[in-house]
Write an enzyme that holds these catalytic residues in place. Structure first.
Site, PDB file in Angstrom:
ATOM      1  N   TYR A 151       7.725  -0.433   1.849  1.00  0.00           N
ATOM      2  CA  TYR A 151       6.985   0.018  -0.236  1.00  0.00           C
ATOM      3  C   TYR A 151       5.976  -1.022   0.054  1.00  0.00           C
ATOM      4  O   TYR A 151       4.558   0.458  -0.498  1.00  0.00           O
ATOM      5  CB  TYR A 151       8.642  -0.701  -0.720  1.00  0.00           C
ATOM      6  CG  TYR A 151       7.623  -0.958  -2.617  1.00  0.00           C
ATOM      7  CD1 TYR A 151       7.469   0.714  -2.796  1.00  0.00           C
ATOM      8  CD2 TYR A 151       7.735  -2.254  -3.024  1.00  0.00           C
ATOM      9  CE1 TYR A 151       6.774   0.507  -4.688  1.00  0.00           C
ATOM     10  CE2 TYR A 151       7.065  -2.111  -4.177  1.00  0.00           C
ATOM     11  CZ  TYR A 151       6.607  -1.145  -4.742  1.00  0.00           C
ATOM     12  OH  TYR A 151       6.257  -1.576  -6.417  1.00  0.00           O
ATOM     13  N   LYS A 194       2.404   1.163  -0.428  1.00  0.00           N
ATOM     14  CA  LYS A 194       0.654   0.854  -2.183  1.00  0.00           C
ATOM     15  C   LYS A 194      -0.220   0.412  -1.264  1.00  0.00           C
ATOM     16  O   LYS A 194      -1.369   1.091  -2.063  1.00  0.00           O
ATOM     17  CB  LYS A 194       1.940  -0.083  -2.601  1.00  0.00           C
ATOM     18  CG  LYS A 194       3.008   0.725  -3.572  1.00  0.00           C
ATOM     19  CD  LYS A 194       3.428   1.634  -3.876  1.00  0.00           C
ATOM     20  CE  LYS A 194       2.310   0.922  -5.958  1.00  0.00           C
ATOM     21  NZ  LYS A 194       2.505   2.343  -6.527  1.00  0.00           N
TER      22      LYS A 194
END
Ligand SMILES: NC(=O)c1ccc[n+]([C@@H]2O[C@H](COP(=O)([O-])OP(=O)(O)OC[C@H]3O[C@@H](n4cnc5c(N)ncnc54)[C@H](OP(=O)(O)O)[C@@H]3O)[C@@H](O)[C@H]2O)c1
Length: 505
Positions: free
Chosen positions: A243, A247
């Site tokens: 994640y 990002k």
């Protein structure tokens, strides 16, 4: 010189604007949509891009998952019978997908939107730490690229705002500045990060998967391989999970487009919140959606499913209520002037609390103990469940040792007995072993996050805050100052009851 900011200026900024918002069915997106509608009913239109097969399904999703939630109760009460008409006039649901070229929209729709869009806010993301690498790349990286490509077509665009996370900067034990992610740079010295190469790697890895597995087996094999690849690549480049890694790449894509002069003369803003917790003030204190890392402690205790937790009570968990994140986003939007932003620069705001008003795990634990002492848990038969002290493991090795002694050793004994009894306990052994491995995987993925030692600098946010004039009671509507939070009171009175009411149900 920086001009002052107040509620009136934020509301004026939103007046008459056409705003494209992604991620409105999610936790933060809903708070944003509700707030804009409530503080500025004269916003021109909000276009909510949601994943759906067609326009009616998109409309239905928005109706059920956004407008129809408890969060919109205050607005519903305000407009009474006029509520539906108001919503019809202001909200347009678009069936699309940021992972697709042109956001999954047809050419006439895209063209029509591009002509008059003033603001784009990208809230959408896949927030699963252990997501498939291909999915994470598609949404968190290519999604940003597709939005940049759309932004380029919007002749009147004033602002492109992207919601990222403060954790893109990695697990440093220092003060983490609001610095941009430089395209190509990884967190490991001398290791270059090439996003195109990562996309090729995923595509090749999929081709290389054994063709023997097909159907559900094949899907499961691919899913597992993609999840493992994500974690492996994240760690290779120095990030702790898929994640935060993707990002970070999403921010790089934005920087790249901006740096190449590839975006219109709009301001470009990145908002990096830390861990977002329940709404603190309005419209509905305690409201939240989804389980955040720290909330597993509250839910696990309430459901009696956990007796120990991986955390050092003295450590700071950087948390920030969802309504404060949205207030900061709106203030940052109103403050963003492309003509004041250095050319090709991106403004970054770390909406966090660890520097100005740190909250430790101990504060959350104390508030939880107080809550459950005063509102004891009750069994189905009405019997009160006594509260017991939870055991905390302040380091990952200590937790691993506990797991080995308490579960792995008995499991190995069961394994031996099972072999001696010709597989009589195979099912029990396999199930227990799978559960054990799953817990250890969670520790691997979430552990580094629980022991995050960094402290987020928020100079840009503080500068924005210092321009906020508190002249009227309305100005407090846009409070995003973590110093104004009494964490003990917030956790005890608002957040813990909120998690139990809206998440645990
Ligand atoms: N929550 C936190 O603690 C936290 C902390 C820091 C930063 N952030 C950032 O804040 C943003 C919002 O987080 P959240 O907690 O609200 O997340 P969330 O509840 O998981 O919501 C994610 C949203 O993104 C949408 N989405 C996912 N893939 C999409 C796609 N391909 N196309 C269009 N929409 C897509 C989801 O739509 P569906 O309903 O179709 O799945 C959902 O509306 C994210 O960018 C996240 O990285 C969150």
């Amino acid at each position: 010189m920086e001009s002052s900011m107040d509620a009136a200026r934020i509301m004026e900024y939103l007046k008459g604007k056409s705003i494209l918002i992604t991620g409105s069915t999610g936790f933060l997106g809903k708070i944003l949509v509700e707030k804009i509608l409530r503080v500025q009913p004269r916003v021109h239109k909000m276009y909510l891009l949601v994943r759906a097969v067609d326009a009616p399904s998109a409309k239905q999703r928005v109706q059920q998952e956004v407008i129809g939630t408890e969060l919109f109760g205050l607005l519903r009460d305000k407009y009474c019978e006029g509520f539906d008409l108001f919503i019809q006039d202001k909200i347009v649901a678009l069936a699309g997908d940021i992972a697709d070229e042109d956001l999954g929209l047809d050419a006439p729709t895209l063209h029509g939107l591009a002509k008059h869009m003033d603001v784009i806010v990208n809230v959408a993301a896949t927030t699963n730490f252990y997501e498939r690498y291909d999915v994470s790349l598609d949404v968190n990286v290519m999604g940003v690229k597709h939005l940049c490509q759309f932004a380029k077509r919007c002749a009147n665009l004033k602002l492109l705002m992207h919601v990222s996370t403060a954790y893109v900067s990695g697990d440093s034990a220092e003060v983490i500045l609001e610095n941009p992610m430089k395209p190509g740079e990884s967190l490991r010295d001398g290791v270059r990060l090439d996003i195109d190469a990562e996309l090729r790697l995923v595509s090749d890895a999929k081709k290389d998967l054994p063709t023997t597995a097909s159907g559900d087996d094949g899907n499961a094999t691919e899913r597992k391989a993609m999840k493992e690849l994500g974690l492996q690549r994240a760690r290779h480049f120095g990030w702790s999970n898929t994640y935060v890694f993707t990002k970070a790449m999403g921010e790089m894509v934005l920087e790249q487009h901006r740096g190449d002069g590839d975006l219109p003369a709009a301001a470009v803003v990145i908002v990096r919140p830390s861990i977002i917790t329940s709404v603190r003030a309005d419209p509905l204190p305690g409201w939240m959606q989804g389980t955040r890392t720290i909330d597993t402690l509250i839910i696990g205790y309430a459901k009696q499913s956990i007796s120990c937790f991986l955390a050092d009570l003295r450590m700071v968990m950087d948390v920030i209520p969802g309504d404060m994140v949205v207030n900061a986003m709106l203030a940052a939007a109103a403050a963003a002037r492309s003509e004041e932003q250095p050319p090709q620069a991106v403004s970054i705001y770390q909406v966090t609390s660890s520097l100005r008003n740190p909250a430790t795990y101990a504060v959350l634990y104390r508030a939880g103990s107080r809550h459950f002492d005063e509102h004891p848990r009750v069994r189905d038969n009405g019997e009160v469940i006594p509260n017991t002290e939870m055991r905390f493991f302040p380091t990952i090795p200590e937790f691993r040792l506990y797991m080995v002694l308490t579960f792995k050793l008995p499991l190995e004994i069961l394994h031996l007995v099972n072999m001696l009894l010709c597989g009589l306990f195979s099912k029990l052994y396999n199930d227990s072993n799978r559960k054990y491995n799953f817990v250890m995987l969670l520790v691997d993925v979430y552990g580094p996050f629980a022991f995050f030692k960094g402290c987020f600098d928020d100079t840009n946010v503080e500068r924005l805050r210092s321009t906020m004039v508190m002249k009227s009671p309305e100005d407090d509507m846009f409070n995003f100052d973590p110093k104004s939070i009494d964490w003990d009171d917030y956790f005890y009175r608002i957040h813990i009851p909120g998690v139990l009411k809206y998440v645990c149900k």
